[in-house]
Design an enzyme around this catalytic site. Structure first.
Site, mmCIF file in Angstrom:
data_model
loop_
_atom_site.group_PDB
_atom_site.id
_atom_site.type_symbol
_atom_site.label_atom_id
_atom_site.label_comp_id
_atom_site.label_asym_id
_atom_site.label_seq_id
_atom_site.Cartn_x
_atom_site.Cartn_y
_atom_site.Cartn_z
ATOM 1 N N LYS A 295 0.840 -1.200 0.000
ATOM 2 C CA LYS A 295 0.000 0.000 0.000
ATOM 3 C C LYS A 295 0.881 1.258 0.000
ATOM 4 O O LYS A 295 2.092 1.155 0.236
ATOM 5 C CB LYS A 295 -0.937 -0.011 1.205
ATOM 6 C CG LYS A 295 -0.210 -0.021 2.537
ATOM 7 C CD LYS A 295 -1.169 -0.327 3.666
ATOM 8 C CE LYS A 295 -0.412 -0.295 4.982
ATOM 9 N NZ LYS A 295 -1.202 -0.853 6.077
ATOM 10 N N TYR B 128 17.003 29.010 10.123
ATOM 11 C CA TYR B 128 15.791 29.709 10.550
ATOM 12 C C TYR B 128 15.586 29.595 12.054
ATOM 13 O O TYR B 128 15.767 28.515 12.635
ATOM 14 C CB TYR B 128 14.564 29.112 9.851
ATOM 15 C CG TYR B 128 14.469 29.474 8.391
ATOM 16 C CD1 TYR B 128 14.261 30.783 7.983
ATOM 17 C CD2 TYR B 128 14.567 28.488 7.418
ATOM 18 C CE1 TYR B 128 14.171 31.109 6.638
ATOM 19 C CE2 TYR B 128 14.464 28.795 6.075
ATOM 20 C CZ TYR B 128 14.266 30.116 5.681
ATOM 21 O OH TYR B 128 14.162 30.426 4.360
HETATM 22 C C1 LIG Z 1 -0.399 -1.961 6.612
HETATM 23 C C2 LIG Z 1 -1.055 -3.226 6.941
HETATM 24 C C3 LIG Z 1 -0.288 -4.377 7.157
HETATM 25 C C4 LIG Z 1 1.215 -4.373 7.174
HETATM 26 O O1 LIG Z 1 1.679 -3.722 8.325
HETATM 27 P P1 LIG Z 1 3.232 -3.739 8.704
HETATM 28 O O2 LIG Z 1 3.287 -3.263 10.095
HETATM 29 O O3 LIG Z 1 3.881 -2.771 7.752
HETATM 30 O O4 LIG Z 1 3.702 -5.114 8.492
HETATM 31 C C5 LIG Z 1 -0.967 -5.559 7.374
HETATM 32 N N1 LIG Z 1 -2.309 -5.599 7.413
HETATM 33 C C6 LIG Z 1 -3.075 -4.504 7.224
HETATM 34 C C7 LIG Z 1 -4.556 -4.631 7.267
HETATM 35 C C8 LIG Z 1 -2.484 -3.286 6.998
HETATM 36 O O5 LIG Z 1 -3.244 -2.209 6.830
#
Ligand SMILES: *Cc1c(COP(=O)(O)O)cnc(C)c1O
Length: 354
Positions: free
Chosen positions: A35, A252
């Site tokens: 994702k 800054y």
């Molecule tokens: C993002 C996500 C994962 C993976 O999570 P990690 O901590 O990066 O391994 C697994 N399951 C779902 C439903 C997620 O949204």
């Protein structure tokens, strides 16, 4: 000449990390979670490095379609399912597995015209209270879906809020085990559960951040023993060098004032590149084989580091902001966040080599 900043993707490190995870989970299969465009790395760039995965898990339909167009023929899971009934046309066309977490989705599946039944992951809310059916309604939902002509097979899916903590999966796991008599294939483990909770692996795991070489807890020390490798290096160069006297300030807001004469260097990287603006003085920056310290505020396009102890550093010396020599989690911790956020937030303007 373009600005010297760039990100480098390391496909071999992805491959290595996947093999490390494979070793941890025995017979279970792996959804590689991609994702957010592969946690900021770019699905197009990384999927081949992860092609030994059993499937890819994504969020958006367009990510799933991209993978099919790239030639991936294996399973693809939509982690949050579909957002409207019309998405089922695409799910059917590209043979995607969808999660189901709300009642309206049952009616949508039942009423859809599909060329063949689809596989569904039925989400159980085991305590995170984000998505999923409650324990009291879950059996009924499973019953309804298993009897639909449009449904090929169902898998129990749930997600952990605290898999990076000792004992963090125990209470949700008890809720999940409630349904063992249904004998459903089960998929609950994220990266933290893969590494630290062996009894959660079941049939499929969903591994995300560990594949990219960062820690589910946000602390590199917690995963150092697994020898995971960074999938992304963010690097730039020194573009200016100055000597300052005691009592002079940098950047800054004059957030840093020197107590002694110092040699300092300006790096072509700022918050508009995705480097965290909240990173304070002392945040590590890798330069010529050692950790140097960030000084003062991060600007939009530049930041400053202390090179008082690095006489050999000159204009043009490469600098690593995070990556193979400097874990992204170490930088994130200084900025009060986790490696996940820095990787996902890499800015569009940064050119990426792979
Ligand atoms: C993002 C996500 C994962 C993976 O999570 P990690 O901590 O990066 O391994 C697994 N399951 C779902 C439903 C997620 O949204």
């Amino acid at each position: 000449m373009p600005r010297p900043i760039r990100a480098i993707i390391h496909p071999h490190n992805l491959e290595h990390n996947l093999a490390v995870i494979r070793q941890k989970i025995g017979q279970a299969k792996i959804w590689s979670v991609m994702k957010a465009d592969g946690y900021g790395h770019g699905i197009k760039r990384i999927w081949r490095g992860l092609k030994a995965s059993d499937g890819f898990a994504v969020l958006d339909l367009h990510e799933a379609v991209l993978l099919r167009e790239e030639g991936w023929q294996g399973p693809i899971l939509l982690l949050e399912g579909f957002f409207q009934a019309a998405d089922l046309v695409v799910i059917d066309q590209y043979q995607l597995t969808t999660s189901v977490h709300s009642r309206w989705q049952l009616a949508a599946i039942e009423q859809a015209t599909l060329s063949q039944p689809i596989s569904v992951y039925i989400k159980l809310n085991s305590g995170m209270n984000r998505l999923g059916f409650s324990v009291s309604e879950y059996s009924d939902i499973v019953d309804q879906l298993t009897h639909m002509a449009n449904v090929a097979n169902v898998t129990l899916m749930s997600h952990f809020a605290n898999s990076d903590l000792p004992g963090g999966t125990q209470v949700p796991l008890e809720k999940i085990q409630h349904f063992s008599s249904l004998s459903l294939p089960t998929c609950i483990a994220n990266s933290g559960a893969v590494l630290w909770h062996q009894n959660t692996h079941y049939d499929w795991v969903r591994a995300g951040i560990v594949l990219y070489g960062a820690s589910p807890s946000g602390k590199w020390a917690d995963i150092a023993e697994y020898h995971l490798k960074a999938a992304m290096t963010l690097q730039s160069e020194i573009i200016a060098i100055h000597h300052i006297e005691a009592g002079q300030s940098i950047g800054y807001g004059s957030k840093f004032t020197s107590e002694k004469p110092m040699r300092i260097a300006t790096v072509a990287c700022g918050y508009a590149d995705g480097y965290p603006r909240h990173a304070p003085t002392g945040t590590p920056v890798w330069c010529q084989g050692r950790r140097c310290e960030l000084l003062g505020a991060v600007s939009m396009d530049m930041l400053t580091i202390d090179i008082s102890d690095c006489p050999e550093v000159t204009i043009g010396t490469p600098v690593e902001l995070w990556g193979e020599n400097l874990p992204v989690d170490d930088v994130a911790q200084f900025a009060g966040t986790i490696g996940y956020e820095l990787l996902c937030a890499l800015a569009r303007r940064v050119p990426i080599d792979f």
